[in-house]
Motif scaffolding. Structure first.
Motif, PDB file in Angstrom:
ATOM      1  N   SER A  25       0.842  -1.199   0.000  1.00 29.59           N
ATOM      2  CA  SER A  25       0.000   0.000   0.000  1.00 29.59           C
ATOM      3  C   SER A  25       0.877   1.248   0.000  1.00 29.59           C
ATOM      4  O   SER A  25       2.059   1.209   0.338  1.00 29.59           O
ATOM      5  N   VAL A  26       0.284   2.359  -0.352  1.00 31.12           N
ATOM      6  CA  VAL A  26       1.020   3.617  -0.382  1.00 31.12           C
ATOM      7  C   VAL A  26       1.537   3.965   1.015  1.00 31.12           C
ATOM      8  O   VAL A  26       2.615   4.560   1.161  1.00 31.12           O
ATOM      9  N   HIS A  27       0.820   3.551   2.052  1.00 29.95           N
ATOM     10  CA  HIS A  27       1.250   3.833   3.421  1.00 29.95           C
ATOM     11  C   HIS A  27       2.501   3.035   3.776  1.00 29.95           C
ATOM     12  O   HIS A  27       3.425   3.563   4.394  1.00 29.95           O
ATOM     13  N   VAL A  28       2.529   1.778   3.375  1.00 30.70           N
ATOM     14  CA  VAL A  28       3.705   0.937   3.628  1.00 30.70           C
ATOM     15  C   VAL A  28       4.904   1.475   2.858  1.00 30.70           C
ATOM     16  O   VAL A  28       6.012   1.562   3.392  1.00 30.70           O
ATOM     17  N   ARG A  29       4.691   1.871   1.608  1.00 30.47           N
ATOM     18  CA  ARG A  29       5.792   2.428   0.810  1.00 30.47           C
ATOM     19  C   ARG A  29       6.310   3.722   1.428  1.00 30.47           C
ATOM     20  O   ARG A  29       7.520   3.968   1.436  1.00 30.47           O
ATOM     21  N   ALA A  30       5.409   4.546   1.959  1.00 35.82           N
ATOM     22  CA  ALA A  30       5.835   5.798   2.600  1.00 35.82           C
ATOM     23  C   ALA A  30       6.683   5.510   3.842  1.00 35.82           C
ATOM     24  O   ALA A  30       7.715   6.158   4.058  1.00 35.82           O
ATOM     25  N   ILE A  31       6.259   4.549   4.629  1.00 35.40           N
ATOM     26  CA  ILE A  31       7.025   4.187   5.832  1.00 35.40           C
ATOM     27  C   ILE A  31       8.392   3.637   5.455  1.00 35.40           C
ATOM     28  O   ILE A  31       9.412   4.008   6.051  1.00 35.40           O
ATOM     29  N   ILE A  32       8.434   2.754   4.449  1.00 34.69           N
ATOM     30  CA  ILE A  32       9.709   2.180   4.013  1.00 34.69           C
ATOM     31  C   ILE A  32      10.629   3.285   3.500  1.00 34.69           C
ATOM     32  O   ILE A  32      11.828   3.308   3.815  1.00 34.69           O
ATOM     33  N   THR A  33      10.078   4.215   2.723  1.00 28.38           N
ATOM     34  CA  THR A  33      10.895   5.315   2.202  1.00 28.38           C
ATOM     35  C   THR A  33      11.422   6.175   3.338  1.00 28.38           C
ATOM     36  O   THR A  33      12.600   6.555   3.353  1.00 28.38           O
ATOM     37  N   VAL A  77      16.057   1.744  -0.743  1.00 25.08           N
ATOM     38  CA  VAL A  77      14.618   1.451  -0.820  1.00 25.08           C
ATOM     39  C   VAL A  77      14.339   0.135  -1.557  1.00 25.08           C
ATOM     40  O   VAL A  77      13.535  -0.669  -1.069  1.00 25.08           O
ATOM     41  N   PRO A  78      14.971  -0.143  -2.704  1.00 28.41           N
ATOM     42  CA  PRO A  78      14.703  -1.446  -3.345  1.00 28.41           C
ATOM     43  C   PRO A  78      15.022  -2.640  -2.444  1.00 28.41           C
ATOM     44  O   PRO A  78      14.274  -3.618  -2.419  1.00 28.41           O
ATOM     45  N   ARG A  79      16.096  -2.551  -1.696  1.00 23.03           N
ATOM     46  CA  ARG A  79      16.437  -3.652  -0.776  1.00 23.03           C
ATOM     47  C   ARG A  79      15.413  -3.775   0.344  1.00 23.03           C
ATOM     48  O   ARG A  79      15.039  -4.883   0.735  1.00 23.03           O
ATOM     49  N   MET A  80      14.952  -2.640   0.848  1.00 20.94           N
ATOM     50  CA  MET A  80      13.948  -2.683   1.909  1.00 20.94           C
ATOM     51  C   MET A  80      12.608  -3.193   1.368  1.00 20.94           C
ATOM     52  O   MET A  80      11.896  -3.907   2.070  1.00 20.94           O
ATOM     53  N   ALA A  83      12.930  -6.898   1.140  1.00 24.84           N
ATOM     54  CA  ALA A  83      12.842  -7.470   2.486  1.00 24.84           C
ATOM     55  C   ALA A  83      11.391  -7.470   2.962  1.00 24.84           C
ATOM     56  O   ALA A  83      10.924  -8.462   3.537  1.00 24.84           O
ATOM     57  N   HIS A  84      10.677  -6.401   2.701  1.00 24.75           N
ATOM     58  CA  HIS A  84       9.265  -6.339   3.085  1.00 24.75           C
ATOM     59  C   HIS A  84       8.460  -7.403   2.350  1.00 24.75           C
ATOM     60  O   HIS A  84       7.625  -8.079   2.950  1.00 24.75           O
ATOM     61  N   ALA A  85       8.715  -7.562   1.054  1.00 24.59           N
ATOM     62  CA  ALA A  85       7.988  -8.576   0.273  1.00 24.59           C
ATOM     63  C   ALA A  85       8.276  -9.965   0.806  1.00 24.59           C
ATOM     64  O   ALA A  85       7.377 -10.805   0.894  1.00 24.59           O
ATOM     65  N   SER A  86       9.507 -10.208   1.180  1.00 19.69           N
ATOM     66  CA  SER A  86       9.871 -11.513   1.733  1.00 19.69           C
ATOM     67  C   SER A  86       9.147 -11.763   3.052  1.00 19.69           C
ATOM     68  O   SER A  86       8.594 -12.842   3.280  1.00 19.69           O
ATOM     69  N   LEU A  87       9.133 -10.752   3.910  1.00 19.80           N
ATOM     70  CA  LEU A  87       8.434 -10.899   5.193  1.00 19.80           C
ATOM     71  C   LEU A  87       6.932 -11.027   4.991  1.00 19.80           C
ATOM     72  O   LEU A  87       6.284 -11.824   5.666  1.00 19.80           O
ATOM     73  N   ALA A  88       6.367 -10.244   4.079  1.00 18.82           N
ATOM     74  CA  ALA A  88       4.931 -10.311   3.826  1.00 18.82           C
ATOM     75  C   ALA A  88       4.554 -11.674   3.251  1.00 18.82           C
ATOM     76  O   ALA A  88       3.495 -12.216   3.568  1.00 18.82           O
ATOM     77  N   GLY A  89       5.420 -12.237   2.427  1.00 24.25           N
ATOM     78  CA  GLY A  89       5.165 -13.564   1.863  1.00 24.25           C
ATOM     79  C   GLY A  89       5.139 -14.644   2.928  1.00 24.25           C
ATOM     80  O   GLY A  89       4.335 -15.561   2.878  1.00 24.25           O
ATOM     81  N   ARG A  90       5.995 -14.510   3.904  1.00 21.69           N
ATOM     82  CA  ARG A  90       6.036 -15.488   4.997  1.00 21.69           C
ATOM     83  C   ARG A  90       4.808 -15.385   5.892  1.00 21.69           C
ATOM     84  O   ARG A  90       4.368 -16.348   6.478  1.00 21.69           O
ATOM     85  N   ARG A  91       4.260 -14.161   6.001  1.00 22.97           N
ATOM     86  CA  ARG A  91       3.105 -13.944   6.860  1.00 22.97           C
ATOM     87  C   ARG A  91       1.786 -14.127   6.127  1.00 22.97           C
ATOM     88  O   ARG A  91       0.744 -13.841   6.670  1.00 22.97           O
ATOM     89  N   GLY A  92       1.833 -14.511   4.885  1.00 26.53           N
ATOM     90  CA  GLY A  92       0.595 -14.735   4.155  1.00 26.53           C
ATOM     91  C   GLY A  92       0.179 -13.596   3.266  1.00 26.53           C
ATOM     92  O   GLY A  92      -0.970 -13.506   2.879  1.00 26.53           O
TER      93      GLY A  92
END
Length: 95
Positions: A25-33, A77-80, A83-92
């Motif tokens: 979501s745009v909120h997650v991308r804003a936090i990651i940035t 940001v691409p690395r983060m 990492a977020h996609a990897s964690l989100a994939g593990r959590r469903g």
């Protein structure tokens, strides 16, 4: 080869294409940035302080952003995001 009317020819089904990864979501991308930019700015300010002591604040901001923005956009940001996609994939897939 003849085909008999009313008979079906079975062919193996092609595998279904993989679904593209879900975009956060745009909120997650804003936090990651922000999580990428804040430490880079803080470290950049501390590292450049002795070199830019008498400079006008606009020139300090210009030189700092010339380094921080490309570093964040192309490296951090691409690395983060991966990492977020990897964690989100593990959590469903929740993001």
């Amino acid at each position: 080869m003849e085909t008999v009317p009313g008979t079906a020819v079975l062919t193996p089904a092609a595998p279904a294409p993989a679904a593209p990864p879900a975009v956060p979501s745009v909120h997650v991308r804003a936090i990651i940035t922000w999580l990428a930019i804040f430490p880079l700015v803080a470290l950049g300010m501390m590292a450049s302080a002795p070199l830019t002591e008498g400079w006008h604040p606009v020139f300090k901001a210009l030189t700092l952003t010339l380094v921080v923005v490309p570093t964040a956009v192309y490296l951090v940001v691409p690395r983060m995001m991966r990492a977020h996609a990897s964690l989100a994939g593990r959590r469903g897939g929740r993001s």
